[in-house]
Design a protein around this motif. Structure first.
Motif, PDB file in Angstrom:
ATOM      1  N   TYR A 177     -15.846   5.772  17.543  1.00  0.00           N
ATOM      2  CA  TYR A 177     -16.209   5.798  16.270  1.00  0.00           C
ATOM      3  C   TYR A 177     -17.449   4.652  15.244  1.00  0.00           C
ATOM      4  O   TYR A 177     -17.152   3.840  16.291  1.00  0.00           O
ATOM      5  N   THR A 178     -18.401   5.891  14.889  1.00  0.00           N
ATOM      6  CA  THR A 178     -19.392   4.871  14.417  1.00  0.00           C
ATOM      7  C   THR A 178     -19.233   4.090  13.004  1.00  0.00           C
ATOM      8  O   THR A 178     -18.694   4.791  11.913  1.00  0.00           O
ATOM      9  N   CYS A 179     -19.629   3.029  12.829  1.00  0.00           N
ATOM     10  CA  CYS A 179     -19.494   2.298  11.371  1.00  0.00           C
ATOM     11  C   CYS A 179     -20.692   2.335  10.962  1.00  0.00           C
ATOM     12  O   CYS A 179     -21.291   1.666  12.247  1.00  0.00           O
ATOM     13  N   ALA A 180     -21.015   1.353   9.768  1.00  0.00           N
ATOM     14  CA  ALA A 180     -22.009   0.535   9.294  1.00  0.00           C
ATOM     15  C   ALA A 180     -21.979  -1.183   9.473  1.00  0.00           C
ATOM     16  O   ALA A 180     -20.712  -1.311   9.863  1.00  0.00           O
ATOM     17  N   VAL A 181     -23.085  -1.475   9.982  1.00  0.00           N
ATOM     18  CA  VAL A 181     -22.898  -2.865  10.529  1.00  0.00           C
ATOM     19  C   VAL A 181     -23.956  -4.001   9.690  1.00  0.00           C
ATOM     20  O   VAL A 181     -25.309  -2.882  10.274  1.00  0.00           O
TER      21      VAL A 181
END
Length: 170
Positions: free
Chosen positions: A105-109
């Motif tokens: 799962y990729t999200c903004a950092v």
């Protein structure tokens, strides 16, 4: 803070001449905030913050960030809770914006100015910067600096106009 990606919030760019920090500028008009389709990016009284649990990983914020301060990140499930699946890897030339891995799962950092700190504490990067090149300024300080620069520019312009008038008279 629970649930945050185990990823640095600050990136470094290396060139033969200099190493520079790529930091979020906490923009007043924040294009990342404006483009987020699920309102996962919010402005708090201290910083612009990504709710990583709400983020759907569309990467639009990373695309519109003028400073390249937002990057996608995901925590692999390899080794989590006794699961041992090999993590797929990407070719070396793949852009981080295009990279993806199965089951991750990729999200903004992005930098949130260490928003979990108390109001009197500096972000960690400011404390540990070996050259003291990083600092935090509030809106009042920036407004004062901007006014001082405007006054200096007007004064310099008046001096230059006075010189050109004196040259014409001579």
């Amino acid at each position: 803070m629970a649930g945050l990606q185990a990823e640095p919030r600050l990136a470094l760019t290396f060139t033969p001449q200099v190493t520079a920090a790529v930091t979020c500028h906490q923009c007043e008009g924040a294009p990342c905030l404006a483009v987020c389709p699920v309102d996962a990016i919010k402005r708090t009284d201290k910083a612009i913050v990504v709710n990583e649990q709400t983020c759907i990983g569309c990467k639009m914020c990373a695309v519109v960030c003028p400073f390249g301060a937002i990057h996608p990140s995901g925590t692999s499930t390899a080794g989590v809770a006794g699961i041992s699946y090999p993590t797929p890897t990407q070719p070396q030339g793949t852009s981080p914006l295009l990279a993806w891995s199965i089951g991750v799962y990729t999200c903004a950092v992005k930098c949130d100015l260490c928003s979990t700190l108390g109001s009197d504490e500096e972000p960690h990067c400011v404390d540990v910067c070996p050259t003291k090149a990083l600092y935090v300024r509030d809106a009042t300080t920036l407004t004062g600096i901007r006014k001082d620069k405007m006054r200096a520019a007007v004064a310099a312009n008046q001096i230059m106009m006075g010189r050109s008038t004196n040259l014409k008279e001579a």
